[in-house]
Scaffold this active site. Structure first.
Site, mmCIF file in Angstrom:
data_model
loop_
_atom_site.group_PDB
_atom_site.id
_atom_site.type_symbol
_atom_site.label_atom_id
_atom_site.label_comp_id
_atom_site.label_asym_id
_atom_site.label_seq_id
_atom_site.Cartn_x
_atom_site.Cartn_y
_atom_site.Cartn_z
ATOM 1 N N GLU A 40 -20.220 -2.719 -26.439
ATOM 2 C CA GLU A 40 -20.742 -4.089 -26.394
ATOM 3 C C GLU A 40 -20.598 -4.556 -24.951
ATOM 4 O O GLU A 40 -19.504 -4.918 -24.518
ATOM 5 C CB GLU A 40 -19.942 -5.002 -27.345
ATOM 6 C CG GLU A 40 -20.043 -4.629 -28.813
ATOM 7 C CD GLU A 40 -21.356 -5.080 -29.455
ATOM 8 O OE1 GLU A 40 -22.161 -5.755 -28.783
ATOM 9 O OE2 GLU A 40 -21.577 -4.748 -30.623
ATOM 10 N N CYS A 77 -20.767 -13.532 -22.601
ATOM 11 C CA CYS A 77 -21.655 -12.387 -22.336
ATOM 12 C C CYS A 77 -23.111 -12.717 -22.604
ATOM 13 O O CYS A 77 -23.999 -12.171 -21.960
ATOM 14 C CB CYS A 77 -21.229 -11.190 -23.191
ATOM 15 S SG CYS A 77 -21.163 -11.557 -24.946
HETATM 16 P P1 NAD Z 1 -13.896 -5.190 -18.250
HETATM 17 O O1 NAD Z 1 -14.904 -4.132 -18.496
HETATM 18 O O2 NAD Z 1 -13.383 -5.369 -16.872
HETATM 19 O O3 NAD Z 1 -12.588 -4.954 -19.162
HETATM 20 C C1 NAD Z 1 -12.680 -4.754 -20.561
HETATM 21 C C2 NAD Z 1 -11.465 -3.961 -21.036
HETATM 22 O O4 NAD Z 1 -11.458 -2.692 -20.411
HETATM 23 C C3 NAD Z 1 -10.110 -4.609 -20.741
HETATM 24 O O5 NAD Z 1 -9.277 -4.442 -21.876
HETATM 25 C C4 NAD Z 1 -9.584 -3.787 -19.570
HETATM 26 O O6 NAD Z 1 -8.178 -3.688 -19.558
HETATM 27 C C5 NAD Z 1 -10.184 -2.422 -19.805
HETATM 28 N N1 NAD Z 1 -10.445 -1.695 -18.562
HETATM 29 C C6 NAD Z 1 -10.702 -2.207 -17.328
HETATM 30 N N2 NAD Z 1 -10.921 -1.210 -16.443
HETATM 31 C C7 NAD Z 1 -10.791 -0.050 -17.120
HETATM 32 C C8 NAD Z 1 -10.905 1.326 -16.766
HETATM 33 N N3 NAD Z 1 -11.202 1.695 -15.512
HETATM 34 N N4 NAD Z 1 -10.704 2.257 -17.717
HETATM 35 C C9 NAD Z 1 -10.425 1.908 -18.982
HETATM 36 N N5 NAD Z 1 -10.298 0.620 -19.388
HETATM 37 C C10 NAD Z 1 -10.475 -0.352 -18.468
HETATM 38 O O7 NAD Z 1 -14.550 -6.538 -18.810
HETATM 39 P P2 NAD Z 1 -13.982 -8.030 -18.764
HETATM 40 O O8 NAD Z 1 -13.966 -8.490 -17.349
HETATM 41 O O9 NAD Z 1 -12.747 -8.153 -19.563
HETATM 42 O O10 NAD Z 1 -15.125 -8.800 -19.571
HETATM 43 C C11 NAD Z 1 -16.309 -9.236 -18.982
HETATM 44 C C12 NAD Z 1 -17.484 -8.334 -19.274
HETATM 45 O O11 NAD Z 1 -17.574 -8.073 -20.666
HETATM 46 C C13 NAD Z 1 -18.808 -8.967 -18.918
HETATM 47 O O12 NAD Z 1 -19.674 -7.999 -18.360
HETATM 48 C C14 NAD Z 1 -19.353 -9.443 -20.249
HETATM 49 O O13 NAD Z 1 -20.760 -9.607 -20.292
HETATM 50 C C15 NAD Z 1 -18.889 -8.362 -21.144
HETATM 51 N N6 NAD Z 1 -18.801 -8.837 -22.526
HETATM 52 C C16 NAD Z 1 -19.646 -8.323 -23.459
HETATM 53 C C17 NAD Z 1 -19.599 -8.805 -24.763
HETATM 54 C C18 NAD Z 1 -20.512 -8.292 -25.847
HETATM 55 O O14 NAD Z 1 -20.251 -8.603 -27.000
HETATM 56 N N7 NAD Z 1 -21.549 -7.541 -25.528
HETATM 57 C C19 NAD Z 1 -18.673 -9.783 -25.083
HETATM 58 C C20 NAD Z 1 -17.814 -10.261 -24.104
HETATM 59 C C21 NAD Z 1 -17.889 -9.775 -22.829
#
Ligand code: NAD
Length: 462
Positions: free
Chosen positions: A210, A244
């Protein structure tokens, strides 16, 4: 063996026991979860407020209510979803019966983002439990208060062999991603989504991703401008713009551009001028500085601030900001903005708006405000997006009868209601044949002249 691997092994054993678990057993677990939720509304509001000053009403609507609705919907339909579905059987397989059952995938991992830190962890958990799985949860380290509350919840109401929550950031995520899960459900950025998919490929683990991106919002010349402005302002500035599916930018027909900008300004003033606390803050100083950079870059390229643009670093707040005069040179038209900054761009005709959308990644959501049904149909047919709202924004997310998710760069797989249950299930095909009976026996080798004649007849008539 590390502690993590020990727990993983326990989950593998439990997952086999849960394979044949009844709907009643799964529903009982969901009721316990619901009961916890009903008793912790205030704690949830406080955690979200401590994390990024989210207003209590928004926590009620987008964290508390959405999870409760997912639980209620799942409890209502789970027995139906679990029933084997009879499907047709072709004439060639005459005498046999076919059906599909959705069996649990097994041991699942859910990794969540910070922006809706509770609902985007717990709604998939509801689907995973409903589908009969065991679950590892890895919430975002950025929203530490909500993570701690969820950790407490999991400890209080689940056995660790069944639901296990690990707090932490990159290292924890990386350690988890090395394990051979049966399914990974990830919500976050496309950049990290690629890392997750790569890690999953080592074990051929299935994934639901997602993700995010830029969700366009079209306003054509027939739109009801006041109604559109009210909805755009709510949907954009909800959660401080950190949603998002928030409208990322506005494409407005040039005939109504100036009027729409004026109505939008009026609406922002009405909602937030005296009530900035009714908008969530920016989640941390890293994200604040990134948004500040996007704004500075836009202004250096001659964007015009129509309203807002005030930055308060101490409070981690940016006032709702409307920009015009934006163009492709600006970084904020390249990447997801994810904050309370809204660029408005004029278009001359619908072809131009459609071409612009099709030139970028397929968005997670697309919004069209229009009074012209032909224009609406054109946008629906000529663009691709995870979901669309016509004459509104965001609210398709709250309909559990609709699949939620993106396409390619904005996501892979769907969630919510039946679609969430299905994401955590294997669709097992079952064909039951009667002993001694199969119409196909006449086609078995040796391939005599007679058999070949049957093959010819089959190809000719069936
Ligand atoms: P992110 O991708 O930075 O982090 C998400 C998760 O991944 C966190 O738990 C983080 O600890 C983990 N993570 C970070 N780097 C990692 C790595 N290198 N390897 C493994 N795990 C890692 O996202 P965010 O900043 O928390 O959220 C914002 C993003 O999420 C935006 O792009 C937003 O559009 C998207 N989002 C999508 C939805 C949806 O339902 N499609 C909903 C909410 C947010």
């Amino acid at each position: 063996m590390s502690q993590l691997q020990t727990v993983f092994e326990l989950h593998k054993q439990r997952a086999i026991q849960l394979r044949a678990s009844s709907a009643t057993l799964r529903i009982d677990k969901l009721k316990v979860l619901k009961n916890w939720l009903l008793n912790h509304r205030i704690e949830l509001q406080q955690a979200l407020h401590n994390d990024f000053k989210k207003p209590a009403a928004e926590t009620d609507l987008t964290e508390y209510y959405l999870v409760k609705a997912e639980i209620d919907h799942t409890i209502k339909y789970l027995r139906r979803w679990m029933r084997p579905k009879r499907v047709k059987t072709p004439l060639t397989l005459f005498g046999s019966r076919s059906s599909v059952i959705l069996e649990p995938k097994g041991v699942c991992l859910i990794i969540g983002p910070w922006n809706y830190p509770f609902s985007l962890m717990i709604s998939p958990l509801v689907s995973a439990i409903a589908a009969g799985n065991t679950v590892f949860l890895k919430p975002s380290e950025i929203t530490a208060h909500t993570s701690a509350l969820m950790a407490q919840m999991v400890e209080d109401i689940f056995e660790k062999e069944e639901v296990f929550l690990l707090e932490g950031g990159l290292e924890v995520s990386t350690e988890l991603l090395a394990l051979p899960f049966d399914h990974i459900f990830f919500t976050g950025s496309p950049k990290v989504g690629k890392i997750v998919m790569q890690a999953a490929s080592k074990h051929l683990t299935s994934v639901t991703l997602e993700l995010g991106g830029k969700s366009p919002n079209i306003i054509d010349e027939t739109a009801h401008l006041k109604d559109a402005a009210e909805k755009v302002v709510f949907n954009k500035f909800l959660n401080g713009g950190q949603t998002c599916i928030a409208p990322d930018y506005i494409l407005v027909h040039q005939a109504v551009h100036d009027e729409f900008v004026a109505v939008l300004k009026e609406q922002i003033k009405y909602v937030y001028d005296e009530n900035l606390d009714d908008m969530a803050g920016i989640v941390n100083s890293g994200h604040f500085h990134h948004l500040k950079f996007l704004l500075k870059d836009a202004l250096e390229h001659n964007a015009k601030i129509e309203c807002g643009g005030e930055l308060n670093e101490g409070q981690l707040r940016i006032s709702p900001t409307l920009l015009t005069g934006v163009d492709e040179k600006m970084k904020l038209l390249e990447e997801e903005i994810f904050g309370p900054i809204l660029p408005v761009l004029p278009f001359q005709n619908l072809d131009e708006a459609i071409n612009r959308i099709n030139a970028g990644h397929k968005p997670l959501a697309l919004y069209i405000f229009s009074g012209n049904s032909q224009s609406i149909e054109r946008v629906l047919k000529e663009t691709s997006a995870g979901g669309v709202c016509v004459n509104d924004g965001n609210i398709h997310f709250s309909n559990n009868y609709l699949p939620f998710g993106g396409v390619n760069n904005s996501g892979i797989g769907k969630s919510h209601g039946f679609y969430g249950f299905r994401a955590f299930s294997n669709e097992k095909a079952i064909l039951r044949q009667r002993v001694g009976l199969t119409s196909l026996k006449i086609l078995y080798p040796p391939y005599t002249k007679k058999v070949k004649k049957y093959v010819d007849l089959l190809l000719k008539w069936l």
